[in-house]
Design an enzyme around this catalytic site. Structure first.
Site, PDB file in Angstrom:
ATOM      1  N   LYS A 245     -10.849  -3.834  -3.088  1.00 48.09           N
ATOM      2  CA  LYS A 245     -11.963  -2.886  -3.172  1.00 48.09           C
ATOM      3  C   LYS A 245     -11.570  -1.636  -3.935  1.00 48.09           C
ATOM      4  O   LYS A 245     -12.400  -0.981  -4.535  1.00 48.09           O
ATOM      5  CB  LYS A 245     -12.393  -2.461  -1.770  1.00 48.09           C
ATOM      6  CG  LYS A 245     -13.028  -3.559  -0.972  1.00 48.09           C
ATOM      7  CD  LYS A 245     -13.901  -2.959   0.104  1.00 48.09           C
ATOM      8  CE  LYS A 245     -14.159  -3.936   1.207  1.00 48.09           C
ATOM      9  NZ  LYS A 245     -13.000  -4.043   2.134  1.00 48.09           N
TER      10      LYS A 245
ATOM     11  N   LYS B  45       0.826  -1.215   0.000  1.00 50.06           N
ATOM     12  CA  LYS B  45       0.000   0.000   0.000  1.00 50.06           C
ATOM     13  C   LYS B  45       0.851   1.253   0.000  1.00 50.06           C
ATOM     14  O   LYS B  45       0.451   2.281  -0.535  1.00 50.06           O
ATOM     15  CB  LYS B  45      -0.969  -0.003   1.185  1.00 50.06           C
ATOM     16  CG  LYS B  45      -2.046  -1.057   1.001  1.00 50.06           C
ATOM     17  CD  LYS B  45      -3.321  -0.704   1.699  1.00 50.06           C
ATOM     18  CE  LYS B  45      -4.465  -1.519   1.120  1.00 50.06           C
ATOM     19  NZ  LYS B  45      -5.230  -2.251   2.080  1.00 50.06           N
TER      20      LYS B  45
ATOM     21  N   LYS C  62      -3.916  -9.222  -5.762  1.00 44.61           N
ATOM     22  CA  LYS C  62      -5.194  -9.721  -5.253  1.00 44.61           C
ATOM     23  C   LYS C  62      -6.320  -8.777  -5.709  1.00 44.61           C
ATOM     24  O   LYS C  62      -6.092  -7.583  -5.926  1.00 44.61           O
ATOM     25  CB  LYS C  62      -5.171  -9.860  -3.731  1.00 44.61           C
ATOM     26  CG  LYS C  62      -5.144  -8.550  -2.973  1.00 44.61           C
ATOM     27  CD  LYS C  62      -5.608  -8.722  -1.536  1.00 44.61           C
ATOM     28  CE  LYS C  62      -5.901  -7.359  -0.941  1.00 44.61           C
ATOM     29  NZ  LYS C  62      -6.760  -7.322   0.202  1.00 44.61           N
TER      30      LYS C  62
HETATM   31  P1  ADP Z   1     -10.020  -5.203   0.648  1.00 41.33           P
HETATM   32  O1  ADP Z   1      -8.571  -5.584   0.633  1.00 41.33           O
HETATM   33  O2  ADP Z   1     -10.787  -5.718  -0.494  1.00 41.33           O
HETATM   34  O3  ADP Z   1     -10.281  -3.765   1.012  1.00 41.33           O
HETATM   35  P2  ADP Z   1     -10.538  -5.808   3.424  1.00 41.33           P
HETATM   36  O4  ADP Z   1      -9.137  -5.408   3.769  1.00 41.33           O
HETATM   37  O5  ADP Z   1     -11.667  -4.994   3.917  1.00 41.33           O
HETATM   38  O6  ADP Z   1     -10.634  -6.003   1.860  1.00 41.33           O
HETATM   39  O7  ADP Z   1     -10.741  -7.299   3.850  1.00 41.33           O
HETATM   40  C1  ADP Z   1     -11.974  -7.904   4.201  1.00 41.33           C
HETATM   41  C2  ADP Z   1     -11.765  -9.396   4.231  1.00 41.33           C
HETATM   42  O8  ADP Z   1     -11.733  -9.890   2.880  1.00 41.33           O
HETATM   43  C3  ADP Z   1     -10.441  -9.812   4.855  1.00 41.33           C
HETATM   44  O9  ADP Z   1     -10.653 -10.984   5.618  1.00 41.33           O
HETATM   45  C4  ADP Z   1      -9.554 -10.101   3.690  1.00 41.33           C
HETATM   46  O10 ADP Z   1      -8.552 -11.063   3.988  1.00 41.33           O
HETATM   47  C5  ADP Z   1     -10.548 -10.652   2.670  1.00 41.33           C
HETATM   48  N1  ADP Z   1     -10.094 -10.416   1.308  1.00 41.33           N
HETATM   49  C6  ADP Z   1      -9.814  -9.218   0.751  1.00 41.33           C
HETATM   50  N2  ADP Z   1      -9.439  -9.351  -0.535  1.00 41.33           N
HETATM   51  C7  ADP Z   1      -9.467 -10.691  -0.792  1.00 41.33           C
HETATM   52  C8  ADP Z   1      -9.186 -11.475  -1.954  1.00 41.33           C
HETATM   53  N3  ADP Z   1      -8.817 -10.913  -3.093  1.00 41.33           N
HETATM   54  N4  ADP Z   1      -9.328 -12.816  -1.868  1.00 41.33           N
HETATM   55  C9  ADP Z   1      -9.739 -13.406  -0.711  1.00 41.33           C
HETATM   56  N5  ADP Z   1     -10.028 -12.722   0.419  1.00 41.33           N
HETATM   57  C10 ADP Z   1      -9.901 -11.378   0.384  1.00 41.33           C
END
Ligand code: ADP
Length: 321
Positions: free
Chosen positions: A195, A110, A192
């Site tokens: 959001k 990040k 990955k």
């Molecule tokens: P993001 O990275 O999409 O903003 P968050 O940090 O809010 O998501 O994470 C919410 C949950 O979703 C966490 O448990 C995170 O490990 C899971 N998560 C986020 N992105 C992925 C992904 N690409 N594949 C599987 N799990 C994910």
């Protein structure tokens, strides 16, 4: 088991969140004490739109309920409504060497997205707040996607260091993963799905958009003659959204060159749409009553605050305050 997990209200939930985390939350909620949080203090560690922030929080809760998180069975709440999390984060920051924070993969990723002078101390300290979220409730089991495993491990390290210094106060948490523990970007399979990127499928995407995104997903990366990481990612999605036997059939057919990726993509788009349409309908119904969402969050936060305050009192007593 006592479960804690959270999601940042930094954009729309996507199928990676759904498969990597929320599907596990749904399974666990029937038989365990589950605390799920919209972690708004985490969301402000990267740039965000303040005009939309409050609304984003409500939308996130509505999506979670629409997916199947039952606010009667779980304690669903907004992180900033229990300020003891940040108080504990400060305390925990005093037992953790800063070098541990600099080695976190998420921080490295990040912080490379931003120019150096814009990287906040909050981004670096994020895992300490996450440790506080978990440790304040003595949660022992943390259902997250693979990207968060390192942070849960750090929470264990923090708990251990604290307990070593002040006596056994915190429970060391462990992670549980789903089968689809990491969904990758449809454009770049080395990243990955997230959001903040436009490379994923949001739970609110229309059927047309879902089809477009899946049909334009990359497939031809990686070594020639081998199933590429991009295709592996698509297979993972077929396994998660399609009929159980389909993946083996597709692998066979693609190896035998009897079908092309476009057919796999068409099938996948159809299955994702089938899964998301009822969730989207439910989401609309929930969002029609924002006051009800607000009330649920406030009630849950009030109850959790009592628990959190008791824990903080205990911590401070042990520390000699
Ligand atoms: P993001 O990275 O999409 O903003 P968050 O940090 O809010 O998501 O994470 C919410 C949950 O979703 C966490 O448990 C995170 O490990 C899971 N998560 C986020 N992105 C992925 C992904 N690409 N594949 C599987 N799990 C994910």
């Amino acid at each position: 088991m006592k479960i804690f997990s959270g999601t940042r209200p930094s954009g729309e939930l996507h199928i990676g969140n759904y498969l990597g985390a929320i599907s596990n939350w749904m399974e666990l909620q029937d038989k365990n004490d589950c605390i799920f949080s919209v972690v708004d203090y985490h969301a402000i560690t990267t740039p965000y739109e303040k005009e939309k922030f409050h609304q984003r929080n409500l939308e996130m809760v509505a999506w979670l309920i629409a997916c199947g998180i039952d606010p009667e069975k779980t304690r669903l709440f907004r992180q900033s409504q229990v300020p003891e999390h940040t108080e504990l984060a400060w305390i925990l920051s005093t037992v953790l060497p800063v070098s541990e924070l600099f080695r976190m993969t998420q921080y490295k990723e990040k912080s490379t997205d931003q120019s150096k002078e814009n990287i906040s101390a909050g981004l670096l300290n994020y895992p300490i707040l996450m440790a506080a979220d978990i440790l304040i409730y003595d949660a022992d089991t943390i259902p997250v996607g693979e990207d968060q495993v390192q942070h849960v491990e750090l929470a264990r390290i923090i708990a251990r260091k604290f307990n070593h210094r002040y006596g056994k106060i915190f429970t060391e948490p462990k992670t549980i993963l789903t089968k689809t523990k990491r969904v990758m970007s449809l454009k770049d399979p080395t990243k990955k799905m997230s959001k903040t990127g436009a490379d994923g499928i949001a739970l609110g995407d229309s059927s047309v958009i879902i089809t477009q995104k899946i049909m334009s997903a990359v497939t031809d990366t990686g070594e020639a003659g081998k199933i590429s990481p991009a295709v592996k990612n698509l297979f993972g999605l077929v396994e998660a959204f399609g009929e159980p036997e389909k993946m083996a059939e597709f692998i066979q057919a693609i190896e035998n060159k009897t079908i092309q990726y476009v057919e796999l993509k068409r099938y996948l788009a159809e299955k994702i749409i089938e899964k998301l349409i009822p969730i989207q309908k439910k989401y609309q119904e929930i969002m029609a009553k924002p006051d009800k969402i607000e009330q649920t969050l406030t009630n849950n936060a009030q109850a959790l605050r009592k628990e959190a305050q008791e824990k903080i009192e205990k911590v401070k007593k042990e520390m000699g305050f």
